[in-house]
Design a protein around this motif. Structure first.
Motif, PDB file in Angstrom:
ATOM      1  N   TYR A  76       0.845  -1.191   0.000  1.00  0.00           N
ATOM      2  CA  TYR A  76       0.000   0.000   0.000  1.00  0.00           C
ATOM      3  C   TYR A  76       0.882   1.243   0.000  1.00  0.00           C
ATOM      4  O   TYR A  76       1.862   1.304   0.736  1.00  0.00           O
ATOM      5  CB  TYR A  76      -0.896   0.032   1.247  1.00  0.00           C
ATOM      6  CG  TYR A  76      -1.892  -1.100   1.281  1.00  0.00           C
ATOM      7  CD1 TYR A  76      -3.181  -0.918   0.809  1.00  0.00           C
ATOM      8  CD2 TYR A  76      -1.542  -2.357   1.765  1.00  0.00           C
ATOM      9  CE1 TYR A  76      -4.100  -1.950   0.830  1.00  0.00           C
ATOM     10  CE2 TYR A  76      -2.444  -3.396   1.784  1.00  0.00           C
ATOM     11  CZ  TYR A  76      -3.726  -3.187   1.316  1.00  0.00           C
ATOM     12  OH  TYR A  76      -4.626  -4.210   1.324  1.00  0.00           O
ATOM     13  N   ARG A 120      -7.944 -10.050   1.219  1.00  0.00           N
ATOM     14  CA  ARG A 120      -9.172  -9.661   1.927  1.00  0.00           C
ATOM     15  C   ARG A 120      -9.067 -10.008   3.414  1.00  0.00           C
ATOM     16  O   ARG A 120      -9.545  -9.257   4.269  1.00  0.00           O
ATOM     17  CB  ARG A 120     -10.369 -10.375   1.300  1.00  0.00           C
ATOM     18  CG  ARG A 120     -11.699  -9.879   1.785  1.00  0.00           C
ATOM     19  CD  ARG A 120     -12.847 -10.590   1.129  1.00  0.00           C
ATOM     20  NE  ARG A 120     -12.892 -10.259  -0.277  1.00  0.00           N
ATOM     21  CZ  ARG A 120     -13.631 -10.871  -1.172  1.00  0.00           C
ATOM     22  NH1 ARG A 120     -14.400 -11.875  -0.814  1.00  0.00           N
ATOM     23  NH2 ARG A 120     -13.618 -10.515  -2.424  1.00  0.00           N
ATOM     24  N   ARG A 127      -5.539  -1.835   7.479  1.00  0.00           N
ATOM     25  CA  ARG A 127      -6.318  -0.615   7.733  1.00  0.00           C
ATOM     26  C   ARG A 127      -5.981  -0.023   9.099  1.00  0.00           C
ATOM     27  O   ARG A 127      -5.797   1.177   9.242  1.00  0.00           O
ATOM     28  CB  ARG A 127      -7.807  -0.944   7.644  1.00  0.00           C
ATOM     29  CG  ARG A 127      -8.698   0.260   7.765  1.00  0.00           C
ATOM     30  CD  ARG A 127     -10.141  -0.150   7.523  1.00  0.00           C
ATOM     31  NE  ARG A 127     -10.961   1.001   7.298  1.00  0.00           N
ATOM     32  CZ  ARG A 127     -11.929   1.393   8.118  1.00  0.00           C
ATOM     33  NH1 ARG A 127     -12.191   0.695   9.201  1.00  0.00           N
ATOM     34  NH2 ARG A 127     -12.629   2.465   7.849  1.00  0.00           N
ATOM     35  N   SER A 131      -4.090   3.547   9.819  1.00  0.00           N
ATOM     36  CA  SER A 131      -4.793   4.514  10.666  1.00  0.00           C
ATOM     37  C   SER A 131      -3.914   4.958  11.833  1.00  0.00           C
ATOM     38  O   SER A 131      -3.785   6.157  12.107  1.00  0.00           O
ATOM     39  CB  SER A 131      -6.094   3.894  11.184  1.00  0.00           C
ATOM     40  OG  SER A 131      -6.755   4.782  12.046  1.00  0.00           O
ATOM     41  N   ASN A 143      -8.726   6.290   7.843  1.00  0.00           N
ATOM     42  CA  ASN A 143      -9.422   5.007   7.824  1.00  0.00           C
ATOM     43  C   ASN A 143      -9.731   4.650   6.374  1.00  0.00           C
ATOM     44  O   ASN A 143     -10.696   5.127   5.797  1.00  0.00           O
ATOM     45  CB  ASN A 143     -10.697   5.065   8.661  1.00  0.00           C
ATOM     46  CG  ASN A 143     -10.380   5.210  10.134  1.00  0.00           C
ATOM     47  OD1 ASN A 143      -9.535   4.493  10.662  1.00  0.00           O
ATOM     48  ND2 ASN A 143     -11.017   6.150  10.793  1.00  0.00           N
ATOM     49  N   MET A 144      -8.879   3.837   5.826  1.00  0.00           N
ATOM     50  CA  MET A 144      -8.957   3.464   4.427  1.00  0.00           C
ATOM     51  C   MET A 144     -10.274   2.761   4.116  1.00  0.00           C
ATOM     52  O   MET A 144     -10.727   1.910   4.868  1.00  0.00           O
ATOM     53  CB  MET A 144      -7.780   2.527   4.117  1.00  0.00           C
ATOM     54  CG  MET A 144      -7.448   2.430   2.680  1.00  0.00           C
ATOM     55  SD  MET A 144      -5.945   1.470   2.295  1.00  0.00           S
ATOM     56  CE  MET A 144      -5.187   1.034   3.803  1.00  0.00           C
ATOM     57  N   ASP A 145     -10.886   3.134   2.979  1.00  0.00           N
ATOM     58  CA  ASP A 145     -12.075   2.441   2.503  1.00  0.00           C
ATOM     59  C   ASP A 145     -11.699   1.017   2.124  1.00  0.00           C
ATOM     60  O   ASP A 145     -10.557   0.756   1.726  1.00  0.00           O
ATOM     61  CB  ASP A 145     -12.662   3.147   1.273  1.00  0.00           C
ATOM     62  CG  ASP A 145     -13.295   4.483   1.607  1.00  0.00           C
ATOM     63  OD1 ASP A 145     -13.713   4.673   2.776  1.00  0.00           O
ATOM     64  OD2 ASP A 145     -13.374   5.347   0.716  1.00  0.00           O
ATOM     65  N   PRO A 146     -12.658   0.095   2.218  1.00  0.00           N
ATOM     66  CA  PRO A 146     -12.360  -1.282   1.806  1.00  0.00           C
ATOM     67  C   PRO A 146     -11.889  -1.335   0.358  1.00  0.00           C
ATOM     68  O   PRO A 146     -12.329  -0.553  -0.484  1.00  0.00           O
ATOM     69  CB  PRO A 146     -13.705  -2.005   1.962  1.00  0.00           C
ATOM     70  CG  PRO A 146     -14.438  -1.195   2.986  1.00  0.00           C
ATOM     71  CD  PRO A 146     -14.012   0.228   2.763  1.00  0.00           C
ATOM     72  N   VAL A 147     -10.987  -2.244   0.081  1.00  0.00           N
ATOM     73  CA  VAL A 147     -10.431  -2.424  -1.261  1.00  0.00           C
ATOM     74  C   VAL A 147     -11.209  -3.548  -1.950  1.00  0.00           C
ATOM     75  O   VAL A 147     -11.447  -4.603  -1.357  1.00  0.00           O
ATOM     76  CB  VAL A 147      -8.930  -2.786  -1.188  1.00  0.00           C
ATOM     77  CG1 VAL A 147      -8.370  -3.091  -2.562  1.00  0.00           C
ATOM     78  CG2 VAL A 147      -8.152  -1.661  -0.517  1.00  0.00           C
ATOM     79  N   ASP A 148     -11.597  -3.318  -3.190  1.00  0.00           N
ATOM     80  CA  ASP A 148     -12.291  -4.324  -3.986  1.00  0.00           C
ATOM     81  C   ASP A 148     -11.235  -5.163  -4.700  1.00  0.00           C
ATOM     82  O   ASP A 148     -10.794  -4.841  -5.804  1.00  0.00           O
ATOM     83  CB  ASP A 148     -13.236  -3.653  -4.983  1.00  0.00           C
ATOM     84  CG  ASP A 148     -14.094  -4.638  -5.747  1.00  0.00           C
ATOM     85  OD1 ASP A 148     -13.842  -5.866  -5.655  1.00  0.00           O
ATOM     86  OD2 ASP A 148     -15.018  -4.189  -6.450  1.00  0.00           O
TER      87      ASP A 148
END
Length: 174
Positions: A76, A120, A127, A131, A143-148
Motif C-alpha cells: 500500500y 481480503r 487498515r 490509521s 481510515n482506508m475504505d475497503p479495497v475491492d
C-alpha cells in the motif's frame, strides 16, 4: 419414491466428494513500513490546506517450500497532497504479508484465490496499521475504505490481456 443416493441418474452410487476448502493464516507480518511527514520537514503549508489522499495497492504471491503454503504480500502506498498547491503532506508505505495454508482449491482457481481472498483476510490489519501510522505521524487517522480485490484482479487480467495483444507475434527485421 426416489433413492436418496441417486446422483446424475445413477442409483446407489453417491457423487464424488469435492475436497473441502480450508484456509489457515499461519503468520502475518510487516515486511516494510515507512512514513514521511513532509509538513514537519518543510514547515506548515501557507494558506488553506485541502488534503487529497490517493491509495495505490499492489499484490504479490509465491509458493513456499512446504506443501500448500503460500506467502501473499500486499503493498500500500498512501499519499496525501494539498489540493490547493500540490505539495505533499505525508507519504505512508506499507508492505504487509501473510503466510497461508490452503487446501482444497483447484489449481486453476488458486491464483485468483491468492490474489482476492488472502488480501481480503489481511485488509483489516492493514487498515488499522495505516490509521495508527497517520495518527502517530501527526495527522488525523486515515481510515482506508475497503479495497475491492475482485476488481483489482480483473483489472490486472485485462491489463495482461491487452499487453499480450500489443506484443507483436512476428518481428520483421529490415
Amino acid at each position: 419414491m426416489a433413492d436418496e443416493n441417486t446422483q446424475n441418474g445413477i442409483a446407489g452410487q453417491p457423487q464424488a466428494q469435492q475436497p473441502q476448502l480450508r484456509m489457515q493464516i499461519l503468520a502475518q507480518f510487516i515486511r516494510d513500513l515507512s512514513f514521511e511527514n513532509a509538513v514537519a520537514q518543510k514547515g506548515a503549508p501557507t494558506g488553506e490546506v485541502q488534503p487529497e489522499i490517493t491509495v495505490q495497492v499492489s499484490l504479490d504471491a509465491r509458493k513456499r517450500g512446504s506443501d500448500n503454503q503460500y506467502e501473499v504480500i500486499t503493498k500500500y502506498r498512501v499519499t496525501s497532497t494539498n489540493k490547493t498547491e500540490g505539495s505533499t503532506l505525508f507519504l505512508a508505505e506499507l508492505d504487509y504479508g501473510g503466510v497461508f495454508q490452503i487446501d482444497g482449491v483447484p489449481q486453476d482457481q488458486l491464483h485468483a484465490f491468492l490474489m482476492i481472498e488472502c488480501p481480503r483476510m489481511l485488509f483489516p490489519f492493514v487498515r488499522r496499521i495505516i490509521s495508527d501510522l497517520t495518527r502517530d505521524g501527526g495527522f488525523p487517522p486515515f481510515n482506508m475504505d475497503p479495497v475491492d480485490f475482485v476488481a483489482l484482479y480483473r483489472q490486472e487480467l485485462a491489463r495482461r490481456a491487452q499487453q499480450a495483444q500489443q506484443t507483436p507475434a512476428d518481428v520483421k527485421l529490415s
